[in-house]
Design a protein around this motif. Sequence first.
Motif, PDB file in Angstrom:
ATOM      1  N   MET A  77      22.620  -3.388  -6.768  1.00  0.00           N
ATOM      2  CA  MET A  77      23.030  -2.687  -5.468  1.00  0.00           C
ATOM      3  C   MET A  77      22.040  -2.794  -4.548  1.00  0.00           C
ATOM      4  O   MET A  77      22.681  -2.703  -3.172  1.00  0.00           O
ATOM      5  CB  MET A  77      23.122  -1.325  -6.042  1.00  0.00           C
ATOM      6  N   VAL A  78      20.838  -2.787  -4.900  1.00  0.00           N
ATOM      7  CA  VAL A  78      19.896  -2.996  -3.605  1.00  0.00           C
ATOM      8  C   VAL A  78      20.152  -4.443  -3.107  1.00  0.00           C
ATOM      9  O   VAL A  78      20.036  -4.532  -1.757  1.00  0.00           O
ATOM     10  CB  VAL A  78      18.406  -3.047  -4.340  1.00  0.00           C
ATOM     11  N   SER A  79      20.198  -5.426  -3.814  1.00  0.00           N
ATOM     12  CA  SER A  79      20.525  -6.933  -3.257  1.00  0.00           C
ATOM     13  C   SER A  79      21.744  -7.053  -2.394  1.00  0.00           C
ATOM     14  O   SER A  79      21.825  -7.461  -1.514  1.00  0.00           O
ATOM     15  CB  SER A  79      20.496  -7.866  -4.524  1.00  0.00           C
ATOM     16  N   CYS A  80      22.593  -6.132  -2.858  1.00  0.00           N
ATOM     17  CA  CYS A  80      23.973  -6.230  -2.170  1.00  0.00           C
ATOM     18  C   CYS A  80      23.798  -5.624  -0.802  1.00  0.00           C
ATOM     19  O   CYS A  80      24.536  -5.895   0.197  1.00  0.00           O
ATOM     20  CB  CYS A  80      25.102  -5.472  -2.953  1.00  0.00           C
ATOM     21  N   GLY A  81      23.048  -4.598  -0.729  1.00  0.00           N
ATOM     22  CA  GLY A  81      22.835  -3.834   0.755  1.00  0.00           C
ATOM     23  C   GLY A  81      21.944  -4.572   1.439  1.00  0.00           C
ATOM     24  O   GLY A  81      21.930  -4.299   2.789  1.00  0.00           O
ATOM     25  N   LEU A  98      25.107  -9.588   3.790  1.00  0.00           N
ATOM     26  CA  LEU A  98      26.347  -9.535   3.424  1.00  0.00           C
ATOM     27  C   LEU A  98      27.351  -8.687   4.222  1.00  0.00           C
ATOM     28  O   LEU A  98      28.497  -8.892   4.594  1.00  0.00           O
ATOM     29  CB  LEU A  98      26.592  -9.067   1.923  1.00  0.00           C
ATOM     30  N   TRP A  99      26.391  -7.588   5.069  1.00  0.00           N
ATOM     31  CA  TRP A  99      27.245  -6.667   5.922  1.00  0.00           C
ATOM     32  C   TRP A  99      26.703  -6.577   7.238  1.00  0.00           C
ATOM     33  O   TRP A  99      27.653  -5.948   8.074  1.00  0.00           O
ATOM     34  CB  TRP A  99      27.099  -5.340   5.174  1.00  0.00           C
ATOM     35  N   MET A 100      25.642  -7.185   7.484  1.00  0.00           N
ATOM     36  CA  MET A 100      25.200  -7.175   8.742  1.00  0.00           C
ATOM     37  C   MET A 100      24.238  -8.389   9.048  1.00  0.00           C
ATOM     38  O   MET A 100      23.615  -9.029   8.104  1.00  0.00           O
ATOM     39  CB  MET A 100      24.175  -5.803   8.982  1.00  0.00           C
ATOM     40  N   THR A 101      24.097  -8.438  10.192  1.00  0.00           N
ATOM     41  CA  THR A 101      22.795  -9.476  10.855  1.00  0.00           C
ATOM     42  C   THR A 101      21.558  -8.640  11.570  1.00  0.00           C
ATOM     43  O   THR A 101      22.160  -7.932  12.524  1.00  0.00           O
ATOM     44  CB  THR A 101      23.488 -10.481  11.613  1.00  0.00           C
ATOM     45  N   CYS A 102      20.486  -8.776  11.262  1.00  0.00           N
ATOM     46  CA  CYS A 102      19.435  -8.010  11.869  1.00  0.00           C
ATOM     47  C   CYS A 102      18.399  -8.863  12.727  1.00  0.00           C
ATOM     48  O   CYS A 102      18.336 -10.325  12.103  1.00  0.00           O
ATOM     49  CB  CYS A 102      18.534  -7.220  11.034  1.00  0.00           C
ATOM     50  N   VAL A 103      18.048  -8.766  13.848  1.00  0.00           N
ATOM     51  CA  VAL A 103      16.793  -9.499  14.494  1.00  0.00           C
ATOM     52  C   VAL A 103      15.715  -8.537  14.649  1.00  0.00           C
ATOM     53  O   VAL A 103      15.676  -7.536  15.283  1.00  0.00           O
ATOM     54  CB  VAL A 103      17.735  -9.715  16.007  1.00  0.00           C
ATOM     55  N   VAL A 104      14.929  -9.100  14.157  1.00  0.00           N
ATOM     56  CA  VAL A 104      13.329  -8.463  14.087  1.00  0.00           C
ATOM     57  C   VAL A 104      12.325  -9.015  14.910  1.00  0.00           C
ATOM     58  O   VAL A 104      12.146 -10.119  15.066  1.00  0.00           O
ATOM     59  CB  VAL A 104      12.867  -8.531  12.858  1.00  0.00           C
ATOM     60  N   LYS A 121      18.991 -23.323  11.067  1.00  0.00           N
ATOM     61  CA  LYS A 121      18.684 -23.492   9.704  1.00  0.00           C
ATOM     62  C   LYS A 121      18.012 -21.988   8.885  1.00  0.00           C
ATOM     63  O   LYS A 121      17.292 -21.483   9.765  1.00  0.00           O
ATOM     64  CB  LYS A 121      17.630 -24.571   9.304  1.00  0.00           C
ATOM     65  N   ARG A 122      18.215 -21.898   7.778  1.00  0.00           N
ATOM     66  CA  ARG A 122      17.762 -20.681   7.145  1.00  0.00           C
ATOM     67  C   ARG A 122      16.851 -20.998   5.902  1.00  0.00           C
ATOM     68  O   ARG A 122      17.254 -21.997   5.266  1.00  0.00           O
ATOM     69  CB  ARG A 122      19.003 -19.886   7.005  1.00  0.00           C
ATOM     70  N   GLU A 123      16.033 -20.031   5.479  1.00  0.00           N
ATOM     71  CA  GLU A 123      15.614 -20.194   4.035  1.00  0.00           C
ATOM     72  C   GLU A 123      16.208 -18.956   3.256  1.00  0.00           C
ATOM     73  O   GLU A 123      16.820 -17.922   3.790  1.00  0.00           O
ATOM     74  CB  GLU A 123      14.110 -19.844   4.537  1.00  0.00           C
ATOM     75  N   ILE A 124      15.739 -19.113   1.997  1.00  0.00           N
ATOM     76  CA  ILE A 124      16.307 -17.962   0.923  1.00  0.00           C
ATOM     77  C   ILE A 124      15.478 -16.783   1.305  1.00  0.00           C
ATOM     78  O   ILE A 124      14.233 -16.732   1.381  1.00  0.00           O
ATOM     79  CB  ILE A 124      16.058 -18.652  -0.364  1.00  0.00           C
ATOM     80  N   GLY A 125      16.303 -15.830   1.474  1.00  0.00           N
ATOM     81  CA  GLY A 125      15.775 -14.543   1.646  1.00  0.00           C
ATOM     82  C   GLY A 125      15.273 -13.658   0.312  1.00  0.00           C
ATOM     83  O   GLY A 125      15.693 -14.186  -0.896  1.00  0.00           O
ATOM     84  N   ALA A 126      14.747 -12.473   0.420  1.00  0.00           N
ATOM     85  CA  ALA A 126      14.135 -11.843  -0.687  1.00  0.00           C
ATOM     86  C   ALA A 126      15.309 -11.124  -1.599  1.00  0.00           C
ATOM     87  O   ALA A 126      15.107 -10.923  -2.384  1.00  0.00           O
ATOM     88  CB  ALA A 126      13.480 -10.650  -0.139  1.00  0.00           C
ATOM     89  N   ALA A 127      16.433 -10.915  -0.746  1.00  0.00           N
ATOM     90  CA  ALA A 127      17.694 -10.128  -1.619  1.00  0.00           C
ATOM     91  C   ALA A 127      18.055 -11.415  -2.438  1.00  0.00           C
ATOM     92  O   ALA A 127      18.456 -10.806  -3.835  1.00  0.00           O
ATOM     93  CB  ALA A 127      18.647 -10.001  -0.654  1.00  0.00           C
ATOM     94  N   LEU A 128      18.106 -12.642  -2.492  1.00  0.00           N
ATOM     95  CA  LEU A 128      18.314 -13.536  -3.673  1.00  0.00           C
ATOM     96  C   LEU A 128      17.393 -13.533  -4.711  1.00  0.00           C
ATOM     97  O   LEU A 128      17.685 -13.529  -5.837  1.00  0.00           O
ATOM     98  CB  LEU A 128      18.466 -14.998  -3.111  1.00  0.00           C
ATOM     99  N   TYR A 129      16.021 -13.325  -4.442  1.00  0.00           N
ATOM    100  CA  TYR A 129      15.057 -13.216  -5.470  1.00  0.00           C
ATOM    101  C   TYR A 129      15.632 -12.000  -6.406  1.00  0.00           C
ATOM    102  O   TYR A 129      15.502 -11.960  -7.381  1.00  0.00           O
ATOM    103  CB  TYR A 129      13.737 -13.365  -5.034  1.00  0.00           C
ATOM    104  N   ILE A 130      15.789 -10.821  -5.575  1.00  0.00           N
ATOM    105  CA  ILE A 130      16.016  -9.545  -6.289  1.00  0.00           C
ATOM    106  C   ILE A 130      17.096  -9.749  -7.098  1.00  0.00           C
ATOM    107  O   ILE A 130      17.287  -9.146  -8.239  1.00  0.00           O
ATOM    108  CB  ILE A 130      16.256  -8.453  -5.248  1.00  0.00           C
ATOM    109  N   GLY A 131      18.414 -10.568  -6.358  1.00  0.00           N
ATOM    110  CA  GLY A 131      19.419 -10.780  -7.242  1.00  0.00           C
ATOM    111  C   GLY A 131      19.243 -11.417  -8.594  1.00  0.00           C
ATOM    112  O   GLY A 131      19.645 -11.077  -9.833  1.00  0.00           O
TER     113      GLY A 131
END
Length: 215
Positions: free
Chosen positions: A22-26, A50-56, A157-167
């Motif tokens: 659930m955390v990874s999904c959000g 999956l639900w939004m795009t954020c710019v930091v 180009k993108r890199e693997i984010g933290a959500a994938l490792y949590i998943g």
Amino acid sequence: MVSAGLEIMGLSMCVIGSLLVMVSCGLPMWKVTAFIEANIVVAQTIWDGLWMTCVVQSTGMMQCKMHDSVLALTHDLQAARALTIISSVMGVLGLMVVIAGAQCTSCIRAEYVKARVVNAGGVIYIISGLFVLVPLCWMANNIISDFYNPQVPASTKREIGAALYIGWAATALLLIGGSLLCCSCPSSSNSGYSVKYAPTKRATPNGEYDKRNYV
């Protein structure tokens, strides 16, 4: 006692795994900006979820925007949305099934049936782990393929984010915990042998006990 310990350990791992799903999904950090070539001195970081795009921004400010249309998303994002939601729902369903058949509850009386119910809950958790593993590997494969593709601009180009490792951690917990639940067996105290009692000794009409009672 050993079976009860396996159930508690397996259920704990599965519950933690479902929460991580659930955390990874959000989380919006499925894809993050790759700082290569001209992107090294970029003052902002882009997170794609999956639900939004954020710019930091480099100042710490963050702005997020929800995806406008589901049909406008790529196929991997659409599949990831559906499969992670299904995995989360199956995690809740598996929790209810395992609790109903756990040895520490009295929802079901027969030990054999309780063990089979717990086994069914373990299978549900294993399927839940496989459901979330598919979009994770699919997304990671697309990210890596685009990263090494010379035709893809460096800015996209993108890199693997933290959500994938949590998943992936959640998948490991679900698979291991589900396997432990599948190893649950009926309690050894219920051996299946019926207890036979001797008939009650009855006295004869003259008040004495029949001698056949002592044979």
